[in-house]
Motif scaffolding. Structure first.
Motif, PDB file in Angstrom:
ATOM      1  N   GLU A   2       0.856  -1.185   0.000  1.00 58.68           N
ATOM      2  CA  GLU A   2       0.000   0.000   0.000  1.00 58.68           C
ATOM      3  C   GLU A   2       0.897   1.243   0.000  1.00 58.68           C
ATOM      4  O   GLU A   2       1.877   1.302   0.744  1.00 58.68           O
ATOM      5  CB  GLU A   2      -0.915   0.019   1.226  1.00 58.68           C
ATOM      6  N   ILE A   3       0.541   2.231  -0.821  1.00 57.87           N
ATOM      7  CA  ILE A   3       1.376   3.438  -0.853  1.00 57.87           C
ATOM      8  C   ILE A   3       0.605   4.703  -0.519  1.00 57.87           C
ATOM      9  O   ILE A   3       1.194   5.763  -0.360  1.00 57.87           O
ATOM     10  CB  ILE A   3       2.085   3.621  -2.224  1.00 57.87           C
ATOM     11  N   MET A  58       0.934  -0.067  -4.738  1.00 55.90           N
ATOM     12  CA  MET A  58       1.911  -0.299  -5.792  1.00 55.90           C
ATOM     13  C   MET A  58       1.680  -1.743  -6.261  1.00 55.90           C
ATOM     14  O   MET A  58       1.510  -2.647  -5.439  1.00 55.90           O
ATOM     15  CB  MET A  58       3.318  -0.145  -5.203  1.00 55.90           C
ATOM     16  N   ALA A  59       1.657  -1.935  -7.559  1.00 52.64           N
ATOM     17  CA  ALA A  59       1.370  -3.276  -8.076  1.00 52.64           C
ATOM     18  C   ALA A  59       2.168  -3.494  -9.355  1.00 52.64           C
ATOM     19  O   ALA A  59       2.716  -2.539  -9.899  1.00 52.64           O
ATOM     20  CB  ALA A  59      -0.120  -3.413  -8.363  1.00 52.64           C
ATOM     21  N   ILE A  70       5.354  -1.733 -13.491  1.00 54.54           N
ATOM     22  CA  ILE A  70       4.917  -1.315 -12.146  1.00 54.54           C
ATOM     23  C   ILE A  70       3.854  -0.232 -12.316  1.00 54.54           C
ATOM     24  O   ILE A  70       4.028   0.709 -13.110  1.00 54.54           O
ATOM     25  CB  ILE A  70       6.103  -0.742 -11.335  1.00 54.54           C
ATOM     26  N   VAL A  71       2.759  -0.381 -11.589  1.00 51.66           N
ATOM     27  CA  VAL A  71       1.672   0.598 -11.687  1.00 51.66           C
ATOM     28  C   VAL A  71       1.193   0.983 -10.288  1.00 51.66           C
ATOM     29  O   VAL A  71       1.604   0.384  -9.293  1.00 51.66           O
ATOM     30  CB  VAL A  71       0.462   0.024 -12.480  1.00 51.66           C
ATOM     31  N   ALA A  72       0.333   1.999 -10.234  1.00 55.25           N
ATOM     32  CA  ALA A  72      -0.343   2.339  -8.970  1.00 55.25           C
ATOM     33  C   ALA A  72      -1.816   2.013  -9.164  1.00 55.25           C
ATOM     34  O   ALA A  72      -2.430   2.455 -10.135  1.00 55.25           O
ATOM     35  CB  ALA A  72      -0.150   3.812  -8.664  1.00 55.25           C
ATOM     36  N   VAL A  73      -2.353   1.225  -8.241  1.00 55.74           N
ATOM     37  CA  VAL A  73      -3.773   0.859  -8.324  1.00 55.74           C
ATOM     38  C   VAL A  73      -4.518   1.607  -7.226  1.00 55.74           C
ATOM     39  O   VAL A  73      -4.205   1.465  -6.048  1.00 55.74           O
ATOM     40  CB  VAL A  73      -3.946  -0.673  -8.119  1.00 55.74           C
ATOM     41  N   LYS A  74      -5.468   2.415  -7.632  1.00 57.39           N
ATOM     42  CA  LYS A  74      -6.287   3.118  -6.629  1.00 57.39           C
ATOM     43  C   LYS A  74      -7.618   2.384  -6.527  1.00 57.39           C
ATOM     44  O   LYS A  74      -8.377   2.308  -7.501  1.00 57.39           O
ATOM     45  CB  LYS A  74      -6.493   4.567  -7.065  1.00 57.39           C
TER      46      LYS A  74
END
Ligand SMILES: Nc1ncnc2c1ncn2[C@@H]1O[C@H](COP(=O)(O)OP(=O)(O)OP(=O)(O)O)[C@@H](O)[C@H]1O
Length: 428
Positions: free
Chosen positions: A9-10, A20-21, A29-33
């Motif tokens: 979790e970021i 972060m995933a 690498i991506v950010a998942v909201k």
């Protein structure tokens, strides 16, 4: 969502948790909201402000929305991943940023904003947490509150984190404009210098009070419309004179102070737009590494003291901008120690005042700038080396090239330690 493996979790915001995933198919690498509220229809998702705005806004300084997915009534936004946010960068910073670093952050923020405003959106919640950073690249994020400029007031819903909230919003104007983003930019710019918030209000009333303690209580000469806003009666409780921003932000240059002052104007109509702010002299500098006076040969010897100095005195020019700078070649006149301008500038050491011409390869002159509306006597002649403002033959003079910023030049000295004639400097 099986394509994405959560790493950690970021972020935990009001609307969503951010992770972060990595994408197992692409290894990216991506950010998942993951949105906190549940969704039952796809139409609901696509009509979200964040989705609508980010679909349209494609810019290097705006975080990229790659995908939107709904699963089991849960909505996920897949964003490009950024290392951290500006709040973390500021919090972890031990020493002040250089003005160059700050300029670099600000240019990017303003470019993102200028694009957004031009495309009909304003953000409404600009704050360091919503400015994402990777390797010095800044991107604006969190469009959850973004509004289309064309949407009609009244805007009554919750807007912006308190410390960065514009006074018209605090006073409950129902018809605010993209200028609320510019206020936030001014507060963020100040914070980048001091590493602490400029207006850290503890409640809405305290927020207004904190703003008054810096800008002074407004009156109708400063902000006519503000006097009629629903909560403007709060002002009668705080009659406070303005502080000198130089005292509050001692490491900022005159140009930076001027920009902060303009962005944090009580009256939203006096704030520059993002595009105008990018034209401000704060951004119009070349890299110049000053040579300390004590490194220059002969400066402290009796011999050099006996020689005349070459002094640049802008009081010799007319006050009309065009007269002063039209095809200006700086005129230099000799003067003698004991009678020069340095002696008329109180409380400044020689090192602070004198500028050397020993930069043989530098096609430049050095100018301290002061806002045109500020009486010359108010302004320190040359508070630090940092405040020497360099104008080279490539750059246009601020205030005289269609820029909305009228800045007057403060007289300064230019001493030639070697006694060779100082190169003349052409500005146009
Ligand atoms: N693309 C991203 N890359 C890296 N971190 C991100 C990204 N997007 C968001 N974050 C982190 O997650 C935090 C919360 O994200 P965001 O602001 O989008 O959520 P929110 O629920 O809308 O928050 P707020 O409480 O500000 O409304 C950000 O401050 C940031 O630290």
């Amino acid at each position: 969502m099986e394509r994405y493996k959560i790493i950690r979790e970021i972020g935990d915001g009001t609307c969503g948790n951010v992770f972060m995933a990595y994408n197992v198919e692409t290894n990216e690498i991506v950010a998942v909201k993951k949105m906190k509220r549940k969704f039952f229809q796809w139409e609901e998702c696509v009509s979200l402000r964040e989705v609508k705005a980010l679909q349209k806004l494609i810019h290097p300084n705006i975080v990229k929305l790659k995908e939107v997915t709904m699963e089991n009534h849960e909505l996920f936004f897949i964003f490009e991943h950024m290392e951290c946010n500006l709040y973390d960068v500021i919090r972890e910073r031990q020493v002040a940023f250089s003005e160059g670093d700050i300029r670099n952050f600000m240019v990017q923020i303003l470019q993102g904003l200028a694009y957004m405003h031009k495309n009909g959106y304003f953000h409404r919640d600009l704050k360091p947490e919503n400015l994402l950073v990777t390797n010095g690249i800044v991107k604006i994020a969190d469009f959850g509150l973004a509004r289309e400029v064309s949407s009609s007031p009244p805007y009554t819903d919750y807007v912006s984190t308190r410390w960065y909230r514009a006074p018209e919003v605090l006073l409950q104007s129902s018809a605010y404009t993209p200028a609320i983003d510019m206020w936030a930019v001014g507060a963020i710019l100040a914070e980048l210098f001091t590493l602490s918030p400029l207006f850290p209000g503890e409640s809405e009333t305290d927020q207004l009070y904190k703003i008054c303690t810096v800008l002074g209580t407004p009156d109708c000469t400063v902000w006519q419309e503000g006097m009629n806003l629903p909560r403007s009666s709060s002002f009668k409780y705080f009659q406070i004179p303005p502080r000198n921003l130089w005292e509050l932000i001692p490491n900022a240059s005159l140009e930076a102070i001027d920009l902060i002052q303009r962005l944090c104007s009580w009256d939203p109509r006096r704030r520059p737009t993002a595009e105008q702010a990018l034209q401000h002299p704060f951004f119009n500098v070349c890299n110049w590494v000053p040579r300390p006076v004590h490194d220059a040969p002969d400066t402290k010897t009796n011999e050099s003291k006996a020689h005349p100095k070459l002094e640049l005195n802008l009081w010799d020019f007319s006050t009309e901008p065009d007269d002063c700078f039209l095809d200006l070649t700086l005129s230099l006149k000799p003067s003698f120690p004991g009678t020069d301008l340095a002696n008329h500038v109180p409380q400044r050491t020689e090192e602070e005042i004198l500028l050397y011409s020993g930069f043989e390869n530098t096609p430049a002159g050095f100018w301290p700038l002061v806002p045109s509306d500020r009486p010359i006597g108010d302004v320190p002649a040359m508070p630090s080396w940092q405040q020497a403002y360099m104008v080279d033959s490539q750059s246009s003079l601020p205030g005289f090239s269609g820029s909305p910023f009228g800045l007057s030049l403060q007289p300064s000295l230019l001493e030639n330690h070697s006694l060779a004639p100082i190169r003349q400097v052409n500005f146009f």
